[in-house]
Write a protein that holds these residues in place. Sequence first.
Motif, mmCIF file in Angstrom:
data_model
loop_
_atom_site.group_PDB
_atom_site.id
_atom_site.type_symbol
_atom_site.label_atom_id
_atom_site.label_comp_id
_atom_site.label_asym_id
_atom_site.label_seq_id
_atom_site.Cartn_x
_atom_site.Cartn_y
_atom_site.Cartn_z
ATOM 1 N N ASP A 1 0.875 -1.189 0.000
ATOM 2 C CA ASP A 1 0.000 0.000 0.000
ATOM 3 C C ASP A 1 0.906 1.231 0.000
ATOM 4 N N HIS A 2 1.661 1.368 -1.060
ATOM 5 C CA HIS A 2 2.722 2.371 -1.131
ATOM 6 C C HIS A 2 2.199 3.799 -1.066
ATOM 7 N N GLY A 3 1.032 4.049 -1.616
ATOM 8 C CA GLY A 3 0.530 5.417 -1.687
ATOM 9 C C GLY A 3 0.015 5.977 -0.378
ATOM 10 N N ASP A 4 -0.391 5.107 0.546
ATOM 11 C CA ASP A 4 -1.002 5.560 1.800
ATOM 12 C C ASP A 4 -0.014 5.717 2.942
ATOM 13 N N GLY A 5 1.231 5.329 2.726
ATOM 14 C CA GLY A 5 2.257 5.609 3.721
ATOM 15 C C GLY A 5 2.299 4.654 4.898
ATOM 16 N N SER A 6 3.069 5.027 5.897
ATOM 17 C CA SER A 6 3.429 4.126 6.990
ATOM 18 C C SER A 6 2.243 3.644 7.810
ATOM 19 N N SER A 7 1.178 4.444 7.918
ATOM 20 C CA SER A 7 0.026 4.030 8.728
ATOM 21 C C SER A 7 -0.673 2.806 8.150
ATOM 22 N N HIS A 8 -0.509 2.562 6.839
ATOM 23 C CA HIS A 8 -1.186 1.454 6.173
ATOM 24 C C HIS A 8 -0.239 0.299 5.827
ATOM 25 N N GLN A 9 1.038 0.433 6.139
ATOM 26 C CA GLN A 9 2.034 -0.569 5.729
ATOM 27 C C GLN A 9 2.389 -1.478 6.900
ATOM 28 N N ALA A 10 1.964 -2.732 6.789
ATOM 29 C CA ALA A 10 2.199 -3.713 7.856
ATOM 30 C C ALA A 10 3.586 -4.320 7.706
ATOM 31 N N LEU A 11 4.478 -3.961 8.603
ATOM 32 C CA LEU A 11 5.844 -4.477 8.599
ATOM 33 C C LEU A 11 6.162 -5.238 9.888
ATOM 34 N N GLU A 12 5.146 -5.447 10.716
ATOM 35 C CA GLU A 12 5.333 -6.120 12.004
ATOM 36 C C GLU A 12 4.412 -7.332 12.167
ATOM 37 N N ASP A 13 3.573 -7.594 11.185
ATOM 38 C CA ASP A 13 2.492 -8.564 11.355
ATOM 39 C C ASP A 13 2.966 -10.009 11.471
ATOM 40 N N ILE A 14 4.024 -10.386 10.750
ATOM 41 C CA ILE A 14 4.535 -11.757 10.876
ATOM 42 C C ILE A 14 5.004 -12.006 12.303
ATOM 43 N N THR A 15 5.710 -11.040 12.861
ATOM 44 C CA THR A 15 6.159 -11.147 14.254
ATOM 45 C C THR A 15 4.980 -11.338 15.189
ATOM 46 N N LEU A 16 3.965 -10.509 15.042
ATOM 47 C CA LEU A 16 2.807 -10.541 15.940
ATOM 48 C C LEU A 16 2.022 -11.842 15.816
ATOM 49 N N MET A 17 1.967 -12.395 14.614
ATOM 50 C CA MET A 17 1.158 -13.594 14.419
ATOM 51 C C MET A 17 1.913 -14.883 14.725
ATOM 52 N N ARG A 18 3.202 -14.927 14.426
ATOM 53 C CA ARG A 18 3.910 -16.194 14.664
ATOM 54 C C ARG A 18 4.182 -16.441 16.135
ATOM 55 N N VAL A 19 4.070 -15.398 16.951
ATOM 56 C CA VAL A 19 4.282 -15.569 18.384
ATOM 57 C C VAL A 19 3.091 -16.259 19.054
ATOM 58 N N LEU A 20 1.951 -16.312 18.385
ATOM 59 C CA LEU A 20 0.739 -16.869 18.990
ATOM 60 C C LEU A 20 0.723 -18.398 18.899
ATOM 61 N N MET B 1 -1.184 -20.716 15.980
ATOM 62 C CA MET B 1 -1.311 -19.948 14.734
ATOM 63 C C MET B 1 -0.287 -20.405 13.698
ATOM 64 N N LYS B 2 -0.765 -20.676 12.488
ATOM 65 C CA LYS B 2 0.125 -20.943 11.363
ATOM 66 C C LYS B 2 0.262 -19.666 10.547
ATOM 67 N N VAL B 3 1.446 -19.454 9.950
ATOM 68 C CA VAL B 3 1.707 -18.240 9.182
ATOM 69 C C VAL B 3 2.243 -18.638 7.809
ATOM 70 N N ILE B 4 1.538 -18.213 6.762
ATOM 71 C CA ILE B 4 1.862 -18.594 5.388
ATOM 72 C C ILE B 4 2.073 -17.337 4.552
ATOM 73 N N VAL B 5 3.160 -17.322 3.747
ATOM 74 C CA VAL B 5 3.464 -16.163 2.902
ATOM 75 C C VAL B 5 3.773 -16.645 1.485
ATOM 76 N N PRO B 6 2.803 -16.576 0.566
ATOM 77 C CA PRO B 6 3.066 -16.964 -0.829
ATOM 78 C C PRO B 6 3.982 -15.963 -1.519
ATOM 79 N N ALA B 7 4.778 -16.467 -2.467
ATOM 80 C CA ALA B 7 5.726 -15.606 -3.182
ATOM 81 C C ALA B 7 5.073 -14.825 -4.312
ATOM 82 N N ASP B 8 4.078 -15.437 -4.943
ATOM 83 C CA ASP B 8 3.466 -14.841 -6.133
ATOM 84 C C ASP B 8 2.098 -15.494 -6.353
ATOM 85 N N PRO B 9 1.340 -15.057 -7.369
ATOM 86 C CA PRO B 9 0.030 -15.656 -7.609
ATOM 87 C C PRO B 9 0.058 -17.172 -7.848
#
Length: 312
Positions: A113-132, A135-143
């Motif tokens: 979400d490049h146009g909306d700036g830092s308030s909309h850019q999640a850069l901490e979510d993997i940390t927050l979710m994998r600590v639970l 909870m499983k955490v999955i990150v696909p590379a592409d479509p």
Amino acid sequence: MMQGNLYSMRETFGRLLAELGETEKDLIVITADVGDSTRAMYFREKFKDRYFNVGISEQDMVNFAAGLAAVGKKPAIVNFAMFLMRAWEQIRNSIARMNLDVKMFVTHAGYSDHGDGSSHQALEDITLMRVLPNMKVIVPADPKDIERSLPVIIKERGPIYYRMGRDYSPPITVGQEYDFKIGKAYVIKEGSDLVIMGAGVVLWDALKAAEELEKMGISTAVINLFSIKPIDEDTIEYYARKTGRVITIEEHSIYGGIGSAVAEVLAKRYPVPMRFIGATTFGRSARSQRDLLDYYNINYKSIIREAIDLVK
């Protein structure tokens, strides 16, 4: 779904989710006023009676999903990654603690979400979710990775956080032949002197760096850490032993993210010299996601510099 030589993660996800709704009769989609932006709208167009927009109320959305899961339905939360973090307490207490079958599909993660700036850019979510716990955490590379994994994710029991970007997605795994399994990493390039491990769209940079490093005589492997939690400890250890040097790259904070997850594995199994490439501060507005990756040095040039330093 394709724009020039780029693909849209959210477009692929939205269309495939609607297709899966045909056979998954208990699948219910819930959004918090972002159905169009996340492309959950394709599900709404087909199954109006199984689609709920709760408005800008993420905490209610999570508790609503937990209630549906408790009575045997298959709720799928679809939201912006950053907005869903507003409901972390409810995710912890109502979903993870109860080990409920709720899928959380998030788009606009990282700098996408490049146009909306830092308030909309999640850069901490993997940390927050994998600590639970649970909870499983999955990150696909592409479509293509979305196509491989989404049918598996829908059928898997338990809470899952599934992280996607928006529209910037170079073709990374097109032509690769593997079936997605939770807890499995995938080798997308072999090498013996160095291994780059990461997840998401930045694997394009990993492959680009590996190509350039090969020209310098540095044989470089690239690993797609598709499943961040559970993580493939055996593959991580094998390539650490094989190459003796590890670089991680992620469109996420290096604190508690993918690099940290890899380091945790190697600290107990086979410590080797490592370098971490990722975010160290908040984002900013820009014309494109690629501009931000380059601005914050989360790119192939940084990998090459770190690789040469490691090899020396």
